[in-house]
Design an enzyme around this catalytic site. Structure first.
Site, short mmCIF file in Angstrom:
data_model
loop_
_atom_site.label_atom_id
_atom_site.label_comp_id
_atom_site.label_asym_id
_atom_site.label_seq_id
_atom_site.Cartn_x
_atom_site.Cartn_y
_atom_site.Cartn_z
CE LYS A 117 4.63 -56.95 22.80
NZ LYS A 117 3.79 -58.16 22.80
NE ARG A 169 -2.34 -61.09 31.02
CZ ARG A 169 -2.43 -62.24 30.33
NH1 ARG A 169 -2.67 -63.37 30.97
NH2 ARG A 169 -2.30 -62.25 29.03
N1 BES Z 1 -0.12 -55.78 24.08
C1 BES Z 1 0.07 -57.19 23.99
C2 BES Z 1 -1.07 -57.90 23.28
C3 BES Z 1 -1.27 -57.61 21.84
C4 BES Z 1 -0.36 -58.02 20.89
C5 BES Z 1 -2.45 -56.99 21.44
C6 BES Z 1 -0.60 -57.76 19.56
C7 BES Z 1 -2.68 -56.76 20.12
C8 BES Z 1 -1.74 -57.14 19.19
C9 BES Z 1 0.14 -57.79 25.38
O1 BES Z 1 0.73 -56.99 26.35
C10 BES Z 1 0.94 -59.04 25.26
O2 BES Z 1 2.08 -58.94 24.91
N2 BES Z 1 0.32 -60.18 25.54
C11 BES Z 1 0.96 -61.42 25.43
C12 BES Z 1 0.57 -62.26 26.63
C13 BES Z 1 1.37 -63.51 26.81
C14 BES Z 1 2.79 -63.18 27.17
C15 BES Z 1 0.73 -64.35 27.90
C16 BES Z 1 0.49 -62.11 24.14
O3 BES Z 1 -0.69 -62.01 23.82
O4 BES Z 1 1.33 -62.71 23.47
MN MN Z 2 2.84 -57.20 26.40
#
Ligand code: BES
Ligand code: MN
Ligand code: ZN
Length: 461
Positions: free
Chosen positions: A240, A314
């Site tokens: 990230k 997930r």
């Molecule tokens: N934990 C994050 C989602 C998240 C981000 C929740 C900010 C609340 C606030 C999750 O693990 C994630 O990174 N999801 C990605 C999925 C994508 C790579 C398909 C997202 O939502 O960007």
């Molecule tokens: Mn994530």
């Protein structure tokens, strides 16, 4: 007393006059001239949320006036009374007259008094409230304590709350209520057929694990709560950017919500057999990290192609949900900080939920308003499931660039086939403080699921 901030009815208490446009003139009239003059000098207007501290003739505190129009507050913020503990000096107070939803007001007071004090002491808020007559103060105190403990878990940074510490938190909760806990840790996850939990968590110095809490009579209705316990989410190899990583200690917010719900259920002695499953991992980066393009064997039997290591939640949920599903409980609930897309759709304060059970959905929507734990239903839109097609495995775990919260929910659905299931894509955080909701960790949907269990198995909410 059930809570340090709840006083007994016989305690001397400063009145907080709850006033509306309509009632203010009469209240003003009844005030001693000095206090009335002071309210006028302050230009106090009885708008919802406005307040004024009024002096007695010696310059002491005589009373508070607080604008609260029930209909207006219900529309704007049913927790409005939760503003007060942050505004008032130490003391004991009572609400006059008791507000329409007195129980919610007491709860707002207690939730609004929360502060995270593990690393720095804060000026203690010691505004105590005499609960209005008829409010089950013990119950409100229990709920507030469970929420506080959940908020503490989210607010605790990952250097003090890794997977091992999260397991410890489950064990200490279990001890308090006589629940039993087992866990499968590290390489045992492979032998136990939880390879996706292992893959996501194996790059961390704190071993991944699946923590399993069980409480209640074996023959009672079975409720299973599953909480995403990603103690820190770097994104893995699909790292990230720093701005997105900054808050990722809260990625175990689902676990915190599940544990808070469990504490409410056990504390109230609900007639259910409760199970809580927490897959606890850190999505870290090292030579052993799982990679984009890897294909993982899931507990359910499906092979899963990794499209992006940042969609880790997930994967661990899928294995935990598959286990939950095996004993066919009466209800499976998962809480997870799963997607940024849910925030784009509904914002941070309104988590989406997903279920195919129409009557459950209706029940959830109405209870959510009743207990002021807002959620909004989004569809498990079947045509979008094709976004998860993989060319070389049974399924890919990510969809395209749109409808990200829905495709994540559709992915989870593949792993719960035998039991009614509801999934909450929560945010787990309050960005800007609101009454009853201080800035920081928040256990969204926990009070809501407690209310559902209570309504279904005790017969009232
Ligand atoms: N934990 C994050 C989602 C998240 C981000 C929740 C900010 C609340 C606030 C999750 O693990 C994630 O990174 N999801 C990605 C999925 C994508 C790579 C398909 C997202 O939502 O960007
Ligand atoms: Mn994530
Ligand atoms: Zn995550």
């Amino acid at each position: 007393m059930p809570h340090p901030l709840l006083a007994s009815p016989d305690d001397a208490a400063t009145p907080i006059h709850l006033v509306t446009e309509k009632t203010w003139p009469a209240v003003l009239d009844a005030l001693p001239p000095l206090a009335a003059g002071f309210a006028k000098a302050q230009k106090f207007e009885p708008k919802s949320g406005a307040h004024c501290l009024l002096p007695d003739n010696e310059g002491g505190l005589l009373a508070i006036v607080f604008g609260l129009d029930a209909a207006d507050a219900k529309r704007r913020d049913p927790f409005l009374v939760g503003k007060l503990p942050g505004l008032l000096p130490e003391g004991t107070y009572r609400l006059e007259p008791a507000p329409d939803d007195a129980a919610l007001a007491v709860l707002a007071w207690l939730l609004g008094s929360y502060a995270f004090t593990r690393y720095r002491s804060r000026p203690e808020r010691l505004a105590r409230l005499v609960p209005p007559v008829g409010v089950d103060a013990e119950e409100m105190a229990r709920i507030a304590e469970a929420v506080s403990r959940g908020r503490d878990l989210i607010n605790t940074p990952a250097n003090d709350l890794g997977p091992e510490a999260l397991e410890e938190a489950v064990r200490s909760l279990a001890e308090r209520y006589g629940a039993t806990v087992s866990s499968i840790v590290g390489d045992d996850l492979i032998a136990g057929n939880f390879r996706m939990i292992h893959a996501v968590g194996r790059a961390s110095a704190s071993a991944p694990r699946l923590v399993d809490l069980v409480w209640g009579a074996e023959d009672a209705p079975k409720i299973t709560l599953v909480g995403k316990g990603v103690c820190f989410d770097t994104g893995g190899l699909d790292i990230k950017p720093s701005s997105s990583m900054l808050l990722m200690k809260k990625d175990m917010g689902g676990a915190a919500a599940a544990l808070a719900t469990a504490e409410m259920i056990m504390g109230a002695g609900m007639p259910v057999r409760l199970r809580v499953l927490i897959p606890a991992v850190e999505n870290a980066i090292s030579g052993s990290a799982f990679r984009p393009g890897d294909i993982l064997q899931s507990r359910k039997g499906l092979t899963v192609e990794i499209g992006n290591t940042d969609a880790e939640g997930r994967l661990i949920l899928a294995d935990a949900l598959a286990l939950a599903d095996e004993e066919k409980p009466d209800l499976v609930v998962d809480f997870s900080t799963l997607t940024g897309a849910a925030r784009v759709a509904l914002g941070p304060d309104l988590p989406p939920f997903y279920t195919e059970d129409e009557s459950l959905a209706a029940e959830i929507s109405s209870l959510s308003l009743e207990v002021n734990d807002p959620v909004w239903r989004l569809p498990l839109w079947p045509p979008y499931a094709s976004q998860l097609d993989s060319k070389i495995a049974d399924i890919n775990h990510i969809g395209g660039p749109m409808a990200g919260s829905i495709t994540a929910a559709l992915f989870l659905r593949r792993f719960v086939t035998e039991s009614p299931h509801i999934h909450f894509d929560i945010y787990g955080w309050t960005n800007a403080a609101k009454p009853g909701r201080p800035e920081g960790g928040e256990v969204q949907a926990a009070r809501l699921i407690y209310a559902l269990v209570k309504k279904r198995y005790v017969g009232r909410s």
